[in-house]
Design a protein around this motif. Structure first.
Motif, short mmCIF file in Angstrom:
data_model
loop_
_atom_site.label_atom_id
_atom_site.label_comp_id
_atom_site.label_asym_id
_atom_site.label_seq_id
_atom_site.Cartn_x
_atom_site.Cartn_y
_atom_site.Cartn_z
N GLY A 72 -1.87 -4.43 -4.96
CA GLY A 72 -2.94 -4.99 -4.16
C GLY A 72 -2.61 -5.02 -2.68
O GLY A 72 -1.66 -4.37 -2.22
N THR A 73 -3.40 -5.80 -1.95
CA THR A 73 -3.23 -5.94 -0.51
C THR A 73 -3.15 -7.43 -0.16
O THR A 73 -3.88 -8.24 -0.74
N VAL A 74 -2.26 -7.76 0.76
CA VAL A 74 -2.06 -9.15 1.16
C VAL A 74 -2.21 -9.28 2.67
O VAL A 74 -2.01 -8.31 3.42
N LEU A 75 -2.56 -10.48 3.09
CA LEU A 75 -2.66 -10.77 4.52
C LEU A 75 -2.20 -12.20 4.77
O LEU A 75 -2.59 -13.12 4.04
N LEU A 76 -1.37 -12.37 5.78
CA LEU A 76 -0.97 -13.71 6.24
C LEU A 76 -1.41 -13.83 7.69
O LEU A 76 -1.17 -12.92 8.50
N SER A 87 0.07 -3.40 1.88
CA SER A 87 -0.49 -3.01 0.59
C SER A 87 0.61 -2.46 -0.32
O SER A 87 1.57 -1.83 0.15
N TYR A 88 0.43 -2.66 -1.61
CA TYR A 88 1.40 -2.24 -2.61
C TYR A 88 0.63 -1.65 -3.79
O TYR A 88 -0.48 -2.06 -4.11
N GLY A 89 1.23 -0.70 -4.47
CA GLY A 89 0.60 -0.11 -5.64
C GLY A 89 -0.57 0.77 -5.27
O GLY A 89 -0.76 1.18 -4.12
N MET A 90 -1.39 1.07 -6.26
CA MET A 90 -2.47 2.04 -6.13
C MET A 90 -3.84 1.41 -6.33
O MET A 90 -4.04 0.59 -7.22
N LEU A 95 -6.01 8.82 -9.77
CA LEU A 95 -6.20 9.76 -8.67
C LEU A 95 -5.08 9.70 -7.64
O LEU A 95 -5.06 10.48 -6.69
N GLY A 96 -4.15 8.77 -7.82
CA GLY A 96 -3.04 8.65 -6.89
C GLY A 96 -3.45 8.14 -5.52
O GLY A 96 -2.84 8.50 -4.50
N VAL A 97 -4.45 7.26 -5.47
CA VAL A 97 -4.93 6.71 -4.20
C VAL A 97 -4.28 5.35 -3.98
O VAL A 97 -4.49 4.42 -4.76
N PRO A 98 -3.47 5.19 -2.95
CA PRO A 98 -2.78 3.93 -2.72
C PRO A 98 -3.71 2.84 -2.20
O PRO A 98 -4.74 3.12 -1.57
N ASP A 102 -7.98 -1.38 3.91
CA ASP A 102 -9.42 -1.19 3.75
C ASP A 102 -9.87 -1.20 2.29
O ASP A 102 -11.07 -1.05 2.03
N THR A 103 -8.94 -1.36 1.37
CA THR A 103 -9.31 -1.33 -0.04
C THR A 103 -10.21 -2.52 -0.38
O THR A 103 -9.95 -3.65 0.02
N VAL A 104 -11.25 -2.23 -1.14
CA VAL A 104 -12.24 -3.24 -1.54
C VAL A 104 -11.92 -3.73 -2.95
O VAL A 104 -11.72 -2.92 -3.87
N PHE A 105 -11.89 -5.04 -3.13
CA PHE A 105 -11.57 -5.65 -4.42
C PHE A 105 -12.70 -6.57 -4.85
O PHE A 105 -13.36 -7.21 -4.02
#
Length: 504
Positions: A72-76, A87-90, A95-98, A102-105
């Protein structure tokens, strides 16, 4: 009908990471953060900053990625400005997209704070009052709901049963499409769990009804209201209502984990989230949201004070309010199939942590609390390899017999691992989901030699019996499970599905 493996997966997953329905347990200890080399860092006497903060946070997140399958993605942020975004992982493993900033969850229950704020906006506009009876705004309102107020929906004291806890929800009901009104039919005729206002009981049903109330009071759809009155004014351009088949750029897929690998999470209908859990966003947009929770931005001071005033069990309106690290905080978590989300704010300290994850294994709440602890100079323990993953890899290499032998070696060596019932039950269900039934049966049976009163192990063997077409054996095993734990609703629900009961 097959019993709900998703329901059982949730049961042992929440037990293992120590979460409640709405907030992660605090994951700090007396052991300080360790660097990747495993050398311990002394607890900070002052809050770390700059490179030291960056190093400590990345060390924790890297360990969570390696050992708890965080993705996922983190912000402090301090005083509204990001100091750590990573960001970590995919976002998509196939599809191998990290993952990226900007990743939407999918937000899951973090959605509730937006619904709560919308209600408070409508109160400021004079279109409703939080102490109004809900039946004033709901069509065909059941008589049992007449004493319930909007306030009691907001702080989960209405007594209306939670629709996502219904039998067959995970495997059947959650996969159907509904209009908001149609979904209400699933719980409108159920008896209240208690007198309204008497107790706290987390209920997605209550927030679903708030969406309908917002629509009645505003004259527009719930998703449209949030878009027009919250997202657009704040410039949250990567956020929206997920009840659509439209393409969402940079959307992350949701995953479950098996050992150290991932599988696609089961698909649920986008229509079931709505005002209780149907929004999507990014960490950057949620920081805009965090900044807007100040008087004069979206609400006045009186309304914000009402939102952040804890009622029963410390729940306000869309937020849990409490104290952590000796500081006042407000937080909320979310969990959906393959997603785990969390936001925690320390307003007096100007600190906010946001965690958006597309992995079911690592708790976003645990990660968010660890990030805050590190920022405050508190001691935190790095995630380490878990017994479940260690044994999964050993099974792949040496078979179940080799894994069981390794279990004994680890235990005799005094390894600092969780050797409790849940670890082997989790491994057994991982093997079950991979359809490695023989291996799963061997693990459940081995666990029963160590924990003969393990109701969940009997459940696992029963689920395998169902999968292998032996309902008679499944019934016998579920009955054994209930004999060991009469409160095990998973087993009792399974027996009903199999057309049986706890007794012959």
């Amino acid at each position: 009908m097959a019993v709900s493996i998703v329901e059982r997966r949730r049961a042992w997953r929440w037990a293992m990471i120590g979460m409640t329905a709405w907030s992660a347990a605090l994951a700090v200890s007396a052991t300080p953060v360790a660097a990747r080399t495993q050398a311990a860092l002394a607890p900070s006497t002052t809050a770390p900053a700059g490179k030291a903060l960056d190093t400590a946070l990345d060390a924790y997140l890297a360990a969570a990625t390696k050992n708890e399958q965080f993705s996922g993605t983190v912000l402090l942020a301090r005083d509204g400005k990001p100091v750590f975004v990573r960001s970590y992982g995919m976002a998509n493993y196939e599809l191998g997209v990290p993952n990226s900033a900007d990743t939407v969850f999918r937000l899951a229950s973090v959605t509730k704070q937006f619904t709560a704020l919308a209600v408070m906006q409508l109160q400021e506009q004079g279109r409703l009052k939080v102490d109004d009876p809900i039946c004033r705004y709901l069509a065909d309102c059941p008589a049992a709901w007449r004493p319930i107020t909007i306030r009691e929906l907001l702080n989960h004291t209405s007594g209306i049963p939670n629709f996502s806890s219904l039998p067959d929800w995970d495997e059947v009901l959650s996969r159907r499409d509904y209009t908001p009104a149609e979904l209400v039919s699933l719980f409108r005729d159920l008896p209240l769990k208690f007198t309204p206002g008497e107790k706290y009981d987390y209920s997605n049903s209550g927030y679903h009804l708030l969406g309908l109330i917002i629509e009645r009071a505003s004259g527009i759809g719930w998703g449209e209201y949030v878009q027009q009155r919250i997202f657009n004014p704040l410039g949250m351009t990567h956020s929206g209502d997920d009840n659509t088949r439209a393409l969402v750029p940079h959307r992350a897929s949701g995953y479950y984990s098996l050992g150290a690998t991932f599988i696609n999470a089961p698909i649920i209908s986008r229509t079931v989230g709505y005002a209780a859990g149907g929004l999507y966003s990014t960490v950057g947009d949620l920081l805009l949201w965090d900044r807007a929770l100040a008087p004069g931005k979206l609400l006045g001071q009186v309304s914000l004070d009402a939102m952040f005033t804890p009622a029963k069990s410390g729940y306000g309106f869309g937020w849990r309010i409490g104290e952590r690290f000796g500081r006042r905080e407000m937080d909320h978590s979310g969990s959906d199939n393959g997603y785990s989300t969390y936001i925690i704010r320390f307003p007096a300290d100007g600190l906010t942590a946001i965690v958006l994850s597309n992995s079911d294994r690592a708790s976003a709440g645990k990660v968010g609390n660890a990030m805050a602890a590190i920022a405050f100079g508190q001691p935190v323990t790095l995630p380490t390899a878990q017994l479940r993953e260690i044994l999964w890899e050993r099974i792949d290499r040496d078979g179940v017999a080799g894994a069981i032998a390794h279990y004994g070696e680890l235990k005799r060596s005094g390894a600092k691992l969780d050797f409790g019932d849940d670890a082997l039950v989790g491994l057994g269900y991982d093997l079950y989901e991979a359809r490695r039934y023989a291996d799963a049966k061997a693990i459940f049976r081995f666990n029963l030699t160590i924990y003969p009163k393990s109701a969940y192990s009997h459940d696992g063997l029963a689920d395998i019996a169902v999968a292998e077409g032996d309902p008679k054996q499944a019934i016998a095993l579920f009955r054994q499970s209930l004999a060991l734990d009469p409160t095990n609703s998973y087993a009792s629900d399974a027996l009903k599905r199999l057309g049986s009961s706890a007794r012959d």
